[in-house]
Design a protein around this motif. Structure first.
Motif, PDB file in Angstrom:
ATOM      1  N   ILE A 160       0.825  -1.201   0.000  1.00  0.00           N
ATOM      2  CA  ILE A 160       0.000   0.000   0.000  1.00  0.00           C
ATOM      3  C   ILE A 160       0.867   1.263   0.000  1.00  0.00           C
ATOM      4  O   ILE A 160       1.786   1.413   0.805  1.00  0.00           O
ATOM      5  N   GLY A 161       0.542   2.185  -0.905  1.00  0.00           N
ATOM      6  CA  GLY A 161       1.177   3.492  -0.956  1.00  0.00           C
ATOM      7  C   GLY A 161       0.246   4.563  -0.414  1.00  0.00           C
ATOM      8  O   GLY A 161      -0.857   4.280   0.056  1.00  0.00           O
ATOM      9  N   ASN A 162       0.662   5.812  -0.514  1.00  0.00           N
ATOM     10  CA  ASN A 162      -0.131   6.903   0.043  1.00  0.00           C
ATOM     11  C   ASN A 162      -1.290   7.338  -0.846  1.00  0.00           C
ATOM     12  O   ASN A 162      -2.143   8.123  -0.419  1.00  0.00           O
ATOM     13  N   HIS A 163      -1.357   6.819  -2.088  1.00  0.00           N
ATOM     14  CA  HIS A 163      -2.463   7.194  -2.978  1.00  0.00           C
ATOM     15  C   HIS A 163      -3.550   6.125  -3.065  1.00  0.00           C
ATOM     16  O   HIS A 163      -4.539   6.335  -3.766  1.00  0.00           O
TER      17      HIS A 163
ATOM     18  N   ALA B 194       8.563  -8.644   2.797  1.00  0.00           N
ATOM     19  CA  ALA B 194       8.142  -7.703   3.837  1.00  0.00           C
ATOM     20  C   ALA B 194       7.818  -6.367   3.184  1.00  0.00           C
ATOM     21  O   ALA B 194       8.395  -6.013   2.151  1.00  0.00           O
ATOM     22  N   ALA B 195       6.894  -5.616   3.794  1.00  0.00           N
ATOM     23  CA  ALA B 195       6.439  -4.375   3.174  1.00  0.00           C
ATOM     24  C   ALA B 195       6.250  -3.288   4.216  1.00  0.00           C
ATOM     25  O   ALA B 195       5.830  -3.549   5.350  1.00  0.00           O
ATOM     26  N   LEU B 196       6.553  -2.063   3.819  1.00  0.00           N
ATOM     27  CA  LEU B 196       6.332  -0.909   4.689  1.00  0.00           C
ATOM     28  C   LEU B 196       5.955   0.308   3.860  1.00  0.00           C
ATOM     29  O   LEU B 196       6.293   0.408   2.684  1.00  0.00           O
ATOM     30  N   GLY B 197       5.249   1.246   4.503  1.00  0.00           N
ATOM     31  CA  GLY B 197       4.762   2.433   3.814  1.00  0.00           C
ATOM     32  C   GLY B 197       5.440   3.694   4.279  1.00  0.00           C
ATOM     33  O   GLY B 197       6.263   3.692   5.202  1.00  0.00           O
ATOM     34  N   THR B 198       5.069   4.808   3.650  1.00  0.00           N
ATOM     35  CA  THR B 198       5.608   6.102   4.043  1.00  0.00           C
ATOM     36  C   THR B 198       4.812   6.677   5.211  1.00  0.00           C
ATOM     37  O   THR B 198       3.577   6.582   5.245  1.00  0.00           O
ATOM     38  N   ASN B 199       5.523   7.274   6.150  1.00  0.00           N
ATOM     39  CA  ASN B 199       4.855   7.941   7.267  1.00  0.00           C
ATOM     40  C   ASN B 199       4.729   9.441   7.031  1.00  0.00           C
ATOM     41  O   ASN B 199       4.456  10.199   7.969  1.00  0.00           O
ATOM     42  N   ALA B 200       4.912   9.891   5.784  1.00  0.00           N
ATOM     43  CA  ALA B 200       4.702  11.293   5.424  1.00  0.00           C
ATOM     44  C   ALA B 200       3.196  11.519   5.345  1.00  0.00           C
ATOM     45  O   ALA B 200       2.577  11.460   4.272  1.00  0.00           O
ATOM     46  N   LEU B 201       2.577  11.774   6.482  1.00  0.00           N
ATOM     47  CA  LEU B 201       1.123  11.791   6.590  1.00  0.00           C
ATOM     48  C   LEU B 201       0.483  12.818   5.664  1.00  0.00           C
ATOM     49  O   LEU B 201      -0.627  12.608   5.155  1.00  0.00           O
ATOM     50  N   GLY B 202       1.193  13.924   5.412  1.00  0.00           N
ATOM     51  CA  GLY B 202       0.650  14.973   4.563  1.00  0.00           C
ATOM     52  C   GLY B 202       0.476  14.578   3.119  1.00  0.00           C
ATOM     53  O   GLY B 202      -0.170  15.297   2.350  1.00  0.00           O
ATOM     54  N   THR B 203       1.037  13.430   2.713  1.00  0.00           N
ATOM     55  CA  THR B 203       0.890  12.980   1.327  1.00  0.00           C
ATOM     56  C   THR B 203      -0.326  12.073   1.134  1.00  0.00           C
ATOM     57  O   THR B 203      -0.627  11.693   0.010  1.00  0.00           O
ATOM     58  N   TYR B 204      -1.014  11.733   2.220  1.00  0.00           N
ATOM     59  CA  TYR B 204      -2.247  10.964   2.135  1.00  0.00           C
ATOM     60  C   TYR B 204      -3.434  11.923   2.043  1.00  0.00           C
ATOM     61  O   TYR B 204      -3.349  13.072   2.488  1.00  0.00           O
ATOM     62  N   PRO B 205      -4.561  11.495   1.469  1.00  0.00           N
ATOM     63  CA  PRO B 205      -5.746  12.352   1.450  1.00  0.00           C
ATOM     64  C   PRO B 205      -6.117  12.791   2.868  1.00  0.00           C
ATOM     65  O   PRO B 205      -6.048  11.995   3.812  1.00  0.00           O
TER      66      PRO B 205
ATOM     67  N   ALA C 167       8.487   4.003   1.461  1.00  0.00           N
ATOM     68  CA  ALA C 167       8.866   5.056   2.404  1.00  0.00           C
ATOM     69  C   ALA C 167       9.702   6.152   1.762  1.00  0.00           C
ATOM     70  O   ALA C 167       9.760   7.273   2.269  1.00  0.00           O
ATOM     71  N   GLY C 168      10.394   5.854   0.669  1.00  0.00           N
ATOM     72  CA  GLY C 168      11.256   6.841   0.024  1.00  0.00           C
ATOM     73  C   GLY C 168      12.726   6.564   0.273  1.00  0.00           C
ATOM     74  O   GLY C 168      13.109   5.799   1.165  1.00  0.00           O
TER      75      GLY C 168
ATOM     76  N   ILE D 104      12.945  -2.967  -2.877  1.00  0.00           N
ATOM     77  CA  ILE D 104      12.231  -2.221  -3.905  1.00  0.00           C
ATOM     78  C   ILE D 104      11.747  -0.913  -3.297  1.00  0.00           C
ATOM     79  O   ILE D 104      10.996  -0.913  -2.323  1.00  0.00           O
ATOM     80  N   GLY D 105      12.196   0.200  -3.872  1.00  0.00           N
ATOM     81  CA  GLY D 105      11.800   1.508  -3.384  1.00  0.00           C
ATOM     82  C   GLY D 105      10.703   2.118  -4.232  1.00  0.00           C
ATOM     83  O   GLY D 105      10.451   1.705  -5.369  1.00  0.00           O
ATOM     84  N   GLY D 106      10.052   3.119  -3.672  1.00  0.00           N
ATOM     85  CA  GLY D 106       9.005   3.839  -4.378  1.00  0.00           C
ATOM     86  C   GLY D 106       8.779   5.195  -3.750  1.00  0.00           C
ATOM     87  O   GLY D 106       9.581   5.667  -2.952  1.00  0.00           O
ATOM     88  N   HIS D 107       7.692   5.841  -4.131  1.00  0.00           N
ATOM     89  CA  HIS D 107       7.225   7.106  -3.568  1.00  0.00           C
ATOM     90  C   HIS D 107       7.932   8.323  -4.150  1.00  0.00           C
ATOM     91  O   HIS D 107       7.304   9.366  -4.343  1.00  0.00           O
ATOM     92  N   ASP D 108       9.224   8.237  -4.446  1.00  0.00           N
ATOM     93  CA  ASP D 108       9.993   9.383  -4.934  1.00  0.00           C
ATOM     94  C   ASP D 108      10.027   9.482  -6.459  1.00  0.00           C
ATOM     95  O   ASP D 108      10.633  10.412  -6.998  1.00  0.00           O
ATOM     96  N   HIS D 109       9.437   8.527  -7.157  1.00  0.00           N
ATOM     97  CA  HIS D 109       9.351   8.549  -8.628  1.00  0.00           C
ATOM     98  C   HIS D 109      10.728   8.555  -9.285  1.00  0.00           C
ATOM     99  O   HIS D 109      10.953   9.240 -10.281  1.00  0.00           O
TER     100      HIS D 109
END
Length: 451
Positions: A106-109, A161-172, A208-209, A227-232
């Motif tokens: 799960i990502g922030n979008h 194993a999986a983890l998400g970003t804690n940058a709360l401001g990027t979630y709706p 997480a970035g 595997i990284g993500g979030h930063d494009h």
């Protein structure tokens, strides 16, 4: 952690997996191919082309295939996505699940269209996808899904194993009050040692970035695929036998990681997806239907014209230059993830324009001395071959990238970059002021009209 029964549709037996890939079990090469997707963001201009490319890869495969999707299927800035409830996005995800087992972090979008993440998890499982996350539902105090699983593919077993970003401001905004998200590095330190196997094939999917991922990497057993993500970003980093990859965004490419067995470094191949390439016909038809149904005359209106197609980097640098020229600044700046994709050639509709320039914003100015500017510029334009140690995650494009002999300089940027100045500019002491009566999207469209 073993799979729960409700995830069994996605994680098939080795014989079924081989069959899905079109490979007789006795003829399969050892190991597994991992098809890695991330940060799709409702990229309707290339989504059917991406699906076709993945289908072609799987049909020609000589070993079992597993699809790993590292977050951000949706994009609320795509008006057709929001108006259709993500009809094309769900069709894409369902089509993937028919090709091979799909594991989704799960990502922030993911809560862009339905702000309750529990609904995304339920629906994704319903089409046969295994969902992983370390995000906790505040209402129940329990995770939305397991943070790890194992997957056997015949000759190998994967521990994921999986983890998400804690940058709360990027979630709706409506979603944020439901989320309890661990700090990534702290969570990794507390959980990964017991989840990963010293003698197995380990995969860590992180949305997480780059910045927290860089601190997590030394914790991993040698030979892990992270595997990284979030930063494009698009990158491959080698650390011993460990491989750390980002696979871009907006369906611009996908990555194939081939793992021969435990203790072996992944072989990485990154495959570009052309905007006008061969497309999966069924999904292409779905996308055409939702566009026809949900695009308004305003969405179809032409806001700019380009002589040639522009890459994301070209579009971003044009924007930074346009900001500086409009307000009389020496140098303009704009954040990398302010953009989804590059501009197409020819007439640019408002719909296509919004896929390139994702967010509206105010324009801000500040004055800095030459030494401060020099430090800032060292952090900019990270879309080239940049060492992992120097990466900041999301970054600023800067134009021009050379300075003269002045003692002080006027810089300009969008308000998101100014608000988050520590992350983007690397410092808190920049005194930005708003340029009145000026907005980013209109500014860039005006500059394009003059080209």
């Amino acid at each position: 952690m073993m799979l729960k029964r409700r995830a069994a549709l996605a994680l098939l037996s080795s014989t079924a997996l081989l069959s899905l890939a079109g490979i007789p079990a006795q003829a399969a090469d050892p190991g597994v191919d991992l098809i890695i997707l991330s940060d799709l963001h409702s990229a309707y201009e290339r989504m059917a082309e991406l699906l076709q490319a993945v289908q072609a890869r799987i049909s020609a495969a000589k070993r079992p295939q597993v699809i790993l999707f590292n977050g951000d299927l949706f994009e609320s800035g795509n008006v057709v996505t929001t108006r259709s409830g993500g009809e094309a996005d769900w069709a894409f995800l369902g089509a993937l699940a028919k090709l091979a087992p799909v594991v989704f972090n799960i990502g922030n979008h993911e809560p862009d269209l339905d702000n309750d993440l529990a609904h995304f998890v339920e629906r994704a499982r319903g089409v046969g996808v295994t969902v992983l996350t370390n995000i906790i539902d505040k209402r129940s105090g329990k995770p939305y899904a397991d943070a790890g699983t194992t997957l056997s593919t015949g000759s190998v077993t994967l521990t994921i194993a999986a983890l998400g970003t804690n940058a709360l401001g990027t979630y709706p905004k409506p979603t944020r009050e439901m989320l309890d998200i661990p700090q990534p590095v702290e969570w990794a330190r507390a959980n990964l040692p017991s989840m990963l196997k010293s003698d197995g094939i380990n995969i860590v999917m992180s949305h997480a970035g780059v910045v927290p991922d860089r601190d997590i990497l030394p914790m991993l057993p040698d030979g892990t695929l992270m595997i990284g993500g979030h930063d494009h970003l698009t990158l491959v980093h080698e650390q011993g036998k460990t491989r750390y990859v980002h696979t871009g965004s907006w369906a611009s490419l996908f990555t194939v990681a081939t793992l021969a067995g435990p203790g072996e470094a992944a072989k990485i191949e990154q495959i570009a997806v052309e905007r006008d390439g061969s497309a999966a016909p069924d999904l292409k038809a779905v996308i055409a239907t939702v566009l026809a149904k949900h695009l308004t005359d305003e969405d179809r209106s032409v806001v700019a014209h380009t002589v040639k197609a522009q890459t994301l980097g070209e579009t971003a640098r044009f924007t930074a230059s346009a900001i500086a020229a409009k307000v009389g600044a020496d140098i303009g700046f704009i954040g990398h993830t302010s953009f989804g994709t590059g501009l197409p050639k020819g007439d640019v509709t408002r719909f296509d324009y919004n896929a390139a320039v994702r967010f509206e914003g105010k324009i801000m100015k500040a004055e800095v001395d030459a030494s401060v500017l020099a430090d800032i510029l060292k952090r900019c334009n990270q879309d080239g071959n940049v060492a992992l140690s120097a990466r900041t995650g999301d970054f600023l494009y800067a134009v021009p990238d050379k300075t003269g002999d002045k003692k002080t300089y006027v810089i300009a940027c969008n308000d998101w970059s100014a608000i988050n100045r520590k992350a983007y500019f690397g410092r808190e002491d920049l005194a930005f002021t708003e340029v009145p009566d000026l907005k980013l999207k209109a500014l860039v469209a005006e500059a394009l009209s003059k080209t």
